[in-house]
Design a protein around this motif. Structure first.
Motif, mmCIF file in Angstrom:
data_model
loop_
_atom_site.group_PDB
_atom_site.id
_atom_site.type_symbol
_atom_site.label_atom_id
_atom_site.label_comp_id
_atom_site.label_asym_id
_atom_site.label_seq_id
_atom_site.Cartn_x
_atom_site.Cartn_y
_atom_site.Cartn_z
ATOM 1 N N GLY A 62 0.810 -1.213 0.000
ATOM 2 C CA GLY A 62 0.000 0.000 0.000
ATOM 3 C C GLY A 62 0.843 1.262 0.000
ATOM 4 O O GLY A 62 1.935 1.300 0.573
ATOM 5 N N VAL A 63 0.323 2.314 -0.649
ATOM 6 C CA VAL A 63 1.065 3.573 -0.753
ATOM 7 C C VAL A 63 0.235 4.778 -0.307
ATOM 8 O O VAL A 63 0.754 5.890 -0.219
ATOM 9 N N ALA A 64 -1.057 4.568 -0.041
ATOM 10 C CA ALA A 64 -1.938 5.661 0.348
ATOM 11 C C ALA A 64 -3.030 5.105 1.254
ATOM 12 O O ALA A 64 -3.237 3.886 1.325
ATOM 13 N N HIS A 65 -3.719 6.009 1.951
ATOM 14 C CA HIS A 65 -4.810 5.570 2.823
ATOM 15 C C HIS A 65 -5.859 4.800 2.020
ATOM 16 O O HIS A 65 -6.275 5.238 0.940
ATOM 17 N N GLU A 66 -6.276 3.651 2.554
ATOM 18 C CA GLU A 66 -7.300 2.850 1.887
ATOM 19 C C GLU A 66 -8.659 3.510 2.083
ATOM 20 O O GLU A 66 -9.158 3.636 3.204
ATOM 21 N N LEU B 33 -8.175 6.723 -7.521
ATOM 22 C CA LEU B 33 -6.880 6.939 -8.160
ATOM 23 C C LEU B 33 -6.197 5.642 -8.581
ATOM 24 O O LEU B 33 -5.189 5.668 -9.301
ATOM 25 N N GLY B 34 -6.714 4.514 -8.130
ATOM 26 C CA GLY B 34 -6.110 3.240 -8.466
ATOM 27 C C GLY B 34 -4.816 2.975 -7.703
ATOM 28 O O GLY B 34 -3.947 2.230 -8.164
ATOM 29 N N LEU B 35 -4.690 3.574 -6.508
ATOM 30 C CA LEU B 35 -3.511 3.374 -5.667
ATOM 31 C C LEU B 35 -3.788 2.276 -4.642
ATOM 32 O O LEU B 35 -4.898 2.185 -4.099
ATOM 33 N N GLU C 174 -7.217 13.800 0.274
ATOM 34 C CA GLU C 174 -7.746 14.504 -0.910
ATOM 35 C C GLU C 174 -6.627 15.143 -1.728
ATOM 36 O O GLU C 174 -6.760 15.329 -2.943
ATOM 37 N N THR C 175 -5.516 15.486 -1.061
ATOM 38 C CA THR C 175 -4.407 16.142 -1.771
ATOM 39 C C THR C 175 -3.713 15.211 -2.762
ATOM 40 O O THR C 175 -2.952 15.672 -3.611
ATOM 41 N N LEU C 176 -3.971 13.906 -2.671
ATOM 42 C CA LEU C 176 -3.287 12.951 -3.539
ATOM 43 C C LEU C 176 -3.832 12.950 -4.965
ATOM 44 O O LEU C 176 -3.251 12.311 -5.847
ATOM 45 N N LYS C 177 -4.907 13.672 -5.197
ATOM 46 C CA LYS C 177 -5.561 13.611 -6.505
ATOM 47 C C LYS C 177 -4.680 14.142 -7.633
ATOM 48 O O LYS C 177 -4.961 13.893 -8.802
ATOM 49 N N GLY C 178 -3.624 14.865 -7.291
ATOM 50 C CA GLY C 178 -2.695 15.319 -8.319
ATOM 51 C C GLY C 178 -1.501 14.401 -8.473
ATOM 52 O O GLY C 178 -0.587 14.693 -9.240
ATOM 53 N N PHE C 179 -1.489 13.284 -7.746
ATOM 54 C CA PHE C 179 -0.380 12.321 -7.775
ATOM 55 C C PHE C 179 0.970 12.981 -7.448
ATOM 56 O O PHE C 179 2.011 12.555 -7.937
ATOM 57 N N ASP C 180 0.930 14.039 -6.624
ATOM 58 C CA ASP C 180 2.154 14.739 -6.227
ATOM 59 C C ASP C 180 2.864 13.910 -5.159
ATOM 60 O O ASP C 180 2.334 13.699 -4.063
ATOM 61 N N THR C 181 4.086 13.455 -5.448
ATOM 62 C CA THR C 181 4.804 12.567 -4.524
ATOM 63 C C THR C 181 5.278 13.272 -3.264
ATOM 64 O O THR C 181 5.698 12.613 -2.316
#
Length: 417
Positions: free
Chosen positions: A191-195, A202-204, A268-275
């Motif tokens: 996992g790389v992001a909150h489930e 986002l398919g993460l 919510e900030t992950l929507k831009g895929f900013d690492t």
């Protein structure tokens, strides 16, 4: 060095007589000599008359990473301590995020010596196990004698429950503080992001709250069995707050911290895929953020940390799945907390935590050593590249609206402005 602070508003809830009073403060050779309504500047004295000057006890951060030794391209100890001072911190606990890791007394001595003579004091963590591999205990007692304030296999779970049991039992002999990172790796998986909804859209691959809460529940059961002192760094879920609050009601000697970015941002900030937003533990939901803020206010959470982790661009300018975890946090700490909380609360959060690590707590009174942070709590600004002082530039706060600016610190008879 002699310094006179002019018309400084003192923010020190511990000192009822001076709290929120505007005073001049005269400092001679590192000692607060006089606090008064009006003090004439003696000869050979540096006068500091700054706009809307506020002063508090020096700030403390329980979780900072630099890079040296091994990753000096990310950050050196010398520049890292300068950044900490400019960000308002007079004391920092240094994470064992290096190569080699500090698992012997000589490693700890090296880190202490690299911090000698600096305005910001460095308090190293040693690893709990040799090479931070989670197999055999490191030289805990020897490292304590060398200056280690606690033991932590940085961002790595203690998968062997018996190892944690033995560590807690052994460390009681000398009052050692044992860390346990709150994440069950078998549930986290890749996992790389909150489930949740965002990771699904986002398919993460997700990291469920269960991965954190199950590990904490296990650790608290072990602590109840063994006794000892346990610290759980950077919790991130509402369920974690409840588990630790209940453990404290039972009388268990457990403390925990929360990373400031887990209070300020959500997934919510992950929507831009900013690492830059890829951190461990991950950014969670709004309901988690609300629970963390409430837990901090009611004392369930003991203190905040910047969880400052410099990371070179090669490990961030890649696909989200492949990027390394970590964000800068020192430079933005005050501005983000001051946006979320009242000033009194912000300063309380930034000054508490020393006692847990056996670090001497400063005092703001005549005759005390000057361990002070200078700041202006007013005014908003957009955090930009120019605000980053670290060698690495991986800050998730870029573009964020923050409130208040730090002028610097006075500590160890030195000034950083």
């Amino acid at each position: 060095m002699n310094i006179l602070l002019k018309s400084a508003k003192i923010v020190c809830p511990e000192n009822k007589e001076l709290h929120l009073k505007t005073r001049d403060i005269l400092i001679k050779k590192g000692i607060i000599e006089k606090i008064g309504a009006k003090i004439e500047s003696p000869a050979n004295t540096k006068l500091l008359d700054l706009e809307n000057l506020h002063v508090s006890l020096g700030w403390f951060d329980s979780g900072v990473s630099f890079g040296e030794p091994g990753f000096e391209e990310r950050e050196t100890i010398a520049n890292g301590l300068y950044v900490a001072g400019k960000s308002g911190f007079t004391d920092i606990v240094l994470n064992p995020n290096t190569q080699p890791v500090p698992d012997t007394s000589s490693n700890v001595v090296f880190l202490k010596e690299r911090g000698l003579g600096k305005p910001t004091n460095i308090h190293p963590l040693g690893t709990l196990t040799k090479n931070a591999e989670g197999v055999d205990l490191a030289e805990l007692f020897d490292m304590k004698n060398a200056g280690a304030v606690a033991y932590y296999d940085f961002k790595r779970q203690i998968s062997n429950a018996n190892l944690l049991k033995i560590a807690l039992l052994y460390a009681q002999n000398f009052g050692g503080l044992v860390y346990s990172f709150p994440q069950d790796g078998s549930i986290k998986g890749h996992g790389v992001a909150h489930e949740g909804e965002v990771s699904t859209i986002l398919g993460l691959k997700g990291i469920p709250a269960l991965a954190e809460e199950l590990q904490i529940a296990r650790d608290l059961f072990i602590l109840e069995y063994t006794g000892g002192k346990l610290h759980i760094p950077t919790i991130s879920t509402a369920g974690s707050v409840k588990l630790i609050a209940n453990a404290k009601k039972k009388g268990l000697d457990v403390s925990c911290s929360v990373a400031i970015h887990n209070l300020f941002f959500t997934d919510e900030t992950l929507k831009g895929f900013d690492t830059h937003f890829k951190v461990s533990p991950p950014l969670r939901t709004k309901s988690d953020t609300k629970a963390l803020i409430k837990g901090l206010k009611d004392g369930s959470i003991d203190f905040v940390t910047t969880d400052h982790i410099p990371m070179d661009v090669e490990h961030k300018r890649v696909e989200f799945d492949n990027a390394k975890n970590g964000s800068l946090g020192l430079e933005s700490a005050f501005g983000s907390l001051n946006t979320l909380f009242e000033l009194d609360e912000t300063i309380s959060f930034l000054t508490q935590g020393r006692a847990r690590f056996g670090v001497a707590c400063p005092k703001l009174e005549e005759g005390a050593e000057a361990n002070l942070t200078l700041f202006n709590p007013e005014g908003t600004y957009t955090f930009e590249d120019k605000d980053i002082l670290s060698t690495s530039k991986n800050s998730m706060y870029l573009g964020a609206e923050l409130k208040g600016k730090v002028y610097g610190i006075i500590n160890n008879d030195q000034i950083v402005l």
